[in-house]
Design an enzyme around this catalytic site. Structure first.
Site, mmCIF file in Angstrom:
data_model
loop_
_atom_site.group_PDB
_atom_site.id
_atom_site.type_symbol
_atom_site.label_atom_id
_atom_site.label_comp_id
_atom_site.label_asym_id
_atom_site.label_seq_id
_atom_site.Cartn_x
_atom_site.Cartn_y
_atom_site.Cartn_z
ATOM 1 N N HIS A 140 0.841 -1.198 0.000
ATOM 2 C CA HIS A 140 0.000 0.000 0.000
ATOM 3 C C HIS A 140 0.872 1.242 0.000
ATOM 4 O O HIS A 140 1.826 1.329 0.764
ATOM 5 C CB HIS A 140 -0.949 -0.020 1.191
ATOM 6 C CG HIS A 140 -2.149 -0.855 0.924
ATOM 7 N ND1 HIS A 140 -2.060 -2.204 0.728
ATOM 8 C CD2 HIS A 140 -3.450 -0.533 0.771
ATOM 9 C CE1 HIS A 140 -3.272 -2.674 0.473
ATOM 10 N NE2 HIS A 140 -4.131 -1.683 0.491
ATOM 11 N N ARG A 395 -5.337 -10.544 -5.124
ATOM 12 C CA ARG A 395 -6.568 -9.789 -4.854
ATOM 13 C C ARG A 395 -7.067 -9.161 -6.141
ATOM 14 O O ARG A 395 -6.288 -8.604 -6.911
ATOM 15 C CB ARG A 395 -6.342 -8.697 -3.806
ATOM 16 C CG ARG A 395 -7.658 -7.941 -3.522
ATOM 17 C CD ARG A 395 -7.552 -7.001 -2.344
ATOM 18 N NE ARG A 395 -6.767 -5.821 -2.646
ATOM 19 C CZ ARG A 395 -7.021 -4.612 -2.125
ATOM 20 N NH1 ARG A 395 -8.015 -4.456 -1.267
ATOM 21 N NH2 ARG A 395 -6.266 -3.594 -2.425
ATOM 22 N N GLU A 505 -16.271 -4.417 2.593
ATOM 23 C CA GLU A 505 -15.637 -3.138 2.893
ATOM 24 C C GLU A 505 -16.508 -1.908 2.734
ATOM 25 O O GLU A 505 -15.995 -0.798 2.689
ATOM 26 C CB GLU A 505 -14.335 -2.989 2.097
ATOM 27 C CG GLU A 505 -14.455 -3.247 0.607
ATOM 28 C CD GLU A 505 -13.104 -3.190 -0.098
ATOM 29 O OE1 GLU A 505 -12.182 -2.543 0.408
ATOM 30 O OE2 GLU A 505 -12.992 -3.795 -1.172
ATOM 31 N N ASP A 542 -11.928 1.319 3.905
ATOM 32 C CA ASP A 542 -12.988 1.723 2.981
ATOM 33 C C ASP A 542 -14.328 1.856 3.694
ATOM 34 O O ASP A 542 -15.141 2.721 3.357
ATOM 35 C CB ASP A 542 -13.082 0.752 1.803
ATOM 36 C CG ASP A 542 -12.061 1.127 0.745
ATOM 37 O OD1 ASP A 542 -10.954 0.562 0.772
ATOM 38 O OD2 ASP A 542 -12.357 2.025 -0.068
ATOM 39 N N ARG A 580 -6.265 -3.545 7.599
ATOM 40 C CA ARG A 580 -6.198 -2.211 8.210
ATOM 41 C C ARG A 580 -4.866 -1.549 7.915
ATOM 42 O O ARG A 580 -3.856 -2.203 7.703
ATOM 43 C CB ARG A 580 -6.439 -2.316 9.716
ATOM 44 C CG ARG A 580 -5.559 -3.316 10.406
ATOM 45 C CD ARG A 580 -6.101 -3.872 11.720
ATOM 46 N NE ARG A 580 -6.908 -2.955 12.488
ATOM 47 C CZ ARG A 580 -7.599 -3.333 13.563
ATOM 48 N NH1 ARG A 580 -7.567 -4.581 13.969
ATOM 49 N NH2 ARG A 580 -8.313 -2.474 14.229
ATOM 50 N N ARG A 711 -9.324 6.421 -3.649
ATOM 51 C CA ARG A 711 -9.066 5.303 -2.737
ATOM 52 C C ARG A 711 -8.920 5.850 -1.324
ATOM 53 O O ARG A 711 -8.660 7.044 -1.111
ATOM 54 C CB ARG A 711 -7.819 4.563 -3.168
ATOM 55 C CG ARG A 711 -7.991 3.921 -4.528
ATOM 56 C CD ARG A 711 -6.951 2.878 -4.779
ATOM 57 N NE ARG A 711 -7.273 1.642 -4.130
ATOM 58 C CZ ARG A 711 -7.303 0.445 -4.740
ATOM 59 N NH1 ARG A 711 -7.032 0.345 -6.016
ATOM 60 N NH2 ARG A 711 -7.582 -0.637 -4.070
#
Ligand code: PGA
Length: 878
Positions: A140, A395, A505, A542, A580, A711
């Site tokens: 991320h 994913r 989410e 999210d 998270r 995002r």
């Protein structure tokens, strides 16, 4: 105010001085003098001095255009140096009179408590041996620091450790100082902003580097500590194959909204992991082959080594050959498809057995003391990392699978899958899952997007089972989302079970998670395909972006409770995967408290969570720190399993329902319904500019559009930069104040005292409010926001003050964090360096918006440096 430890203060001071001298060498004393004036002005201004504030703004205003960048860099680098000193302080040698750190005593103390609670020795040893904690490293895009700088920072921490010995000779001390000076100069003369985006493969390599440089060493040390705590408490040892904590990765596997992660990338990353693992074990086995020169061996080892005079070496050298073959093959396969020769290690057993044989033989022959050295460490690594280093998750977005299936059903003349009802989709998917003939005709020509989905499924089918973790479906909502992936995997030729994991989410999807899983588990044939636990992923950030943290936190909690219940009824084990980030707005917070605040029954010996971006460095970047964090994870999961928190009282639930309902309404009234919100957000924060920061391989947006298309990370990131921190608290002010006005204050206090979930929420809220700063946020408004939008800014800051007042009331304090003075002090000392960066940033934003077409110049560079510096100062990005 708590005093910062004098040693930490000294380190920070020394690093600051060394940085100052680099700056002077390069830019002269007058320039350094300006930096000092800015720093002193900021410090005085924070203490309320109007003169200080004037000095600060006057010096900043007087800066020439060519000085903006070096000033931003100076403050940025200083904040990074302060972080290094603070991080090192956590692991510095403790004096005998200092209390033992919580991280070091948490497990022995817990084991003592559990024993007192009636848990027997065997059962404790069994529990620890069976724990299944998996930390999933993700790419991320929240790590602002470049890898090359991180390496220098680690080296600086090493020098701080080297100088932390009282008995250094003057010459030795001088040499450490010289090395520090050199490292700081290297950092000062290195650009802190990446010029180009990393590729997904770069990201994966970065993850492997964390394993190589830190976890490879931390894991065996951590397990030694666990073993000795267990032994002291129970007289039993940790089994050789115990791996209570393992690692998985999303780097190179997470393609959700990231077109740069392709099937080819996934294949490459899987091979790189094998290469890296073989290389790391080779280093271990080389060392072992050099050390294990012993002669006496057990019959079992003799049977393998023949009459060799050095039987251990003989067996180890054979293993070394196979590791070399494995490494060579992985390297060659990176350049083209290549069948592995027979010497290539394919199964963890092949790696483990020769090592175990040596270990056992040494013990049998009275050389346990040798067995329990590096050989034991290597066996622990084999148990934890295996041949594949990490398990790679895949994913992909639910919508991409649905689109692929629509294309297929359309081609087959069955209609459009996307238009079918959930019942029709399920009926179709179940039928096809049971069908022996393939669904895809040979002449089917997929669109590029669908071809990519199918190619990924083929990579999954071709990869060894142990190299993969789960297939996670983002934005999942219904059972068909899971079946769709199972069908696509079947079509790709996957013949073994794979965990296919829905990620819930949004608020609505979390609320519906229980019923969706209930239905899924009841579908014919599903259980037979399951093999092992049902994994469900909870998306923290999210859902918080969708509903605000009040309602999201409660929905996450309730979804977990329901899932525990449903899985119990179906007699299926549940594995919850917590997605998270580091910041509060993305569900972040100290792991230990977070785990202990999960609903009872939700952490039954299993725990899976993401570790993202900069948090990977903060928590696992240095071996000693990694060891501390692994201890925290293990102790918390053991405690939550064996001493789960009590279920909340019905009255607490009712009140939480009200808080959530009012929280989400207040949050959405601003974020979704206020007509000026989006333009205000765009003007007041650096949201648009952040997209230019080449932090990660994926784009900032899923598609064009407003807040909903953004995002969660850039959403949080933007508000962090201006210190309004809006997403982390908005909604709580209304929820808490309404409850207090209704006379429910006492109940809130009771919940805070007795309910770990609520306590942790309020602690996190308090922490984020302490980092928030309305006065700084106002500066951005004054410099950047049109007059017509400013009242909205005033309103938001008013809500911030209300949130602060509510928390102060609830926690009976007159100042935030007064019960945690060290945290407060660590936040406030940074303000001296952060304030100038905020002022500069607002100015730079204003100037760069006026000259839109000049991307890439010094102005933009200075802006990006200010972003990185603020992120470093707050120790959180997005
Ligand atoms: P995602 O993650 O955007 O990759 O789903 C969100 C986050 O971790 O904040």
């Amino acid at each position: 105010m708590a005093e910062i430890d004098a040693r930490l203060r000294e380190d920070v001071h020394q690093l600051g001085e060394l940085l100052g001298s680099c700056i002077r060498d390069q830019r002269g004393a007058a320039f350094l003098d300006k930096i000092e004036r800015i720093r002193k002005g900021a410090k005085a201004a924070r203490r309320g001095s109007a003169e200080g504030a004037r000095q600060l703004t006057a010096t900043l205003d007087g800066l020439g255009e060519d000085e903006l960048l070096p000033v931003a860099r100076a403050f940025n680098q200083f904040l990074n140096l302060a972080n290094i000193a603070e991080q090192y302080h956590r692991i510095r040698r403790r004096r005998p009179d200092e209390p033992v750190l919580f991280e070091a005593r948490v497990l022995p103390e817990l084991l003592a408590r559990l024993k007192a609670d009636g848990h027997g020795a065997d059962s404790l040893a069994r529990q620890i041996g069976r724990l299944d904690i998996e930390l999933v490293l993700t790419a991320h895009p929240t790590e602002v620091a470049r890898r090359t700088l991180i390496q220098k920072y680690d080296a600086i921490a090493d020098q701080l450790a080297a100088q932390d010995h009282n008995d250094l000779l003057p010459g030795e001390r001088e040499r450490v100082r010289e090395r520090l000076q050199r490292l700081i100069a290297e950092a000062w003369h290195t650009e802190e902003i990446r010029r180009v985006r990393p590729t997904p493969v770069d990201e994966a390599k970065w993850g492997f580097a964390v394993i190589e440089h830190s976890l490879w060493c931390a894991v065996p040390n951590f397990l030694r500590g666990v073993d000795s705590a267990l032994h002291a408490a129970t007289g039993l040892h940790l089994p050789l194959d115990a791996a209570p904590v393992r690692f998985a990765s999303w780097m190179g596997g997470d393609r959700d909204g990231n077109p740069n992660v392709t099937a080819a990338v996934t294949r490459e990353v899987l091979l790189l992991a094998r290469w890296m693992a073989a290389d790391l074990y080779l280093r271990d086995v080389d060392q072992l082959a050099a050390e294990l020169s012993m002669q006496e061996a057990s019959p079992a080892l003799r049977a393998q080594a023949g009459d060799s005079p050095e039987p251990y070496r003989t067996v180890l050298k054979r293993l070394r050959e196979r590791l070399r073959a494995t490494r060579a093959w992985a390297e060659a396969a990176l350049h083209g498809e290549l069948a592995p020769p027979s010497a290539v290690l394919q199964d963890n057993r092949e790696l483990r057995e020769p090592l175990e044989l040596c270990f056992q033989s040494l013990h049998d022959c009275g050389m346990g003391v040798i067995a329990n050295g590096p050989l034991l460490d290597c066996l622990r690594r084999v148990a934890t990392f295996g041949l594949f280093l990490v398990r790679l998750d895949i994913r992909q977005d639910a919508a991409r699978h649905a689109a692929a299936l629509s294309e297929i059903t359309d081609y087959l003349g069955l209609g459009r899958y996307a238009d079918w009802s959930e019942d029709d989709r399920i009926a179709f998917l179940l039928r096809e899952l049971d069908n022996r003939r393939p669904l895809l005709p040979a002449d089917f020509r997929a669109s590029a997007e669908t071809a990519e989905v199918l190619a990924t499924c083929r990579e999954v089918a071709a990869a060894p089972a142990a190299s993969l973790g789960s297939y996670v479906i983002s934005m999942a909502g219904s059972p068909s989302d899971v079946l769709a992936v199972q069908l696509l995997l079947k079509e790709a030729g996957l013949r073994r079970p794979m965990r296919v994991v829905p990620l819930f989410e949004t608020l609505a999807d979390l609320d519906n998670a229980g019923p969706a899983i209930d239905r899924l588990l009841g579908l014919p044939g599903y259980r037979a395909r399951l093999h092992g636990p049902q994994e469900v992923m909870i998306g923290y950030s999210d859902s918080a972006k969708d509903a605000g943290t009040t309602a999201a936190a409660w929905a996450q909690y309730r979804a977990q409770e329901t899932l525990v219940d449903i899985c119990r009824r179906h007699d299926v084990e549940l594995l919850l995967f917590h997605g998270r980030g580091g910041t509060v707005g993305r569900g972040g917070g100290p792991a230990h408290a977070a785990i202990l605040s999960q609903p009872p029954g939700s952490v039954a010996g299993r725990f899976r969570t993401t570790e993202q971006g900069e948090m990977i460095r903060f928590k696992f970047g240095l071996p000693d720190i990694a060891e501390q964090n692994l201890n925290l994870y293990l102790a918390a999961v053991l405690e939550a399993t064996l001493l789960p928190p009590p279920a909340p009282e019905p009255a607490w639930r009712d009140l939480m329902d009200r808080l959530a309902a009012e929280g989400v309404a207040a949050y959405r009234a601003v974020v979704r319904e206020h007509p000026q919100f989006v333009p205000y957000f765009r003007q007041a924060t650096p949201e648009q500019e952040l997209g230019r920061l080449p932090l990660g391989s994926r784009p900032a947006k899923r598609r064009e559009g407003g807040v909903e298309s953004l995002r969660a990370i850039p959403w949080i990131f933007a508000w962090t930069q201006t210190r309004l921190m809006l997403p982390a608290w908005l909604g709580w002010e209304t929820a808490l104040n309404n409850a207090i006005e209704r006379g429910e204050g006492e109940r809130l206090e009771q919940m805070r005292e007795q309910w770990p979930f609520f306590r942790t929420r309020i602690d996190m809220l308090e922490m984020v409010l302490a980092k928030a700063d309305g006065a700084i946020a106002r500066l951005y408004d004054e410099r950047l926001v049109d007059a017509g939008l400013r009242p909205l800014g005033d309103h938001l800051r008013d809500l911030l003050s209300q949130a602060i007042r509510a928390v102060l009331k609830l926690t009976c304090q007159s100042r935030l964090l007064s019960h945690s003075p060290e945290t407060l002090e660590s936040i406030t000392v940074r303000d001296t360096y952060l304030d100038p960066l905020h002022l500069l940033q607002a100015e730079l934003l204003a100037r760069s918006r006026q000259r839109e077409n000049e991307a890439g110049g010094a102005l933009e560079q200075a802006l990006l440096v200010s972003v990185a510096g603020i992120a470093a100062g707050l120790r959180n990005t997005g």
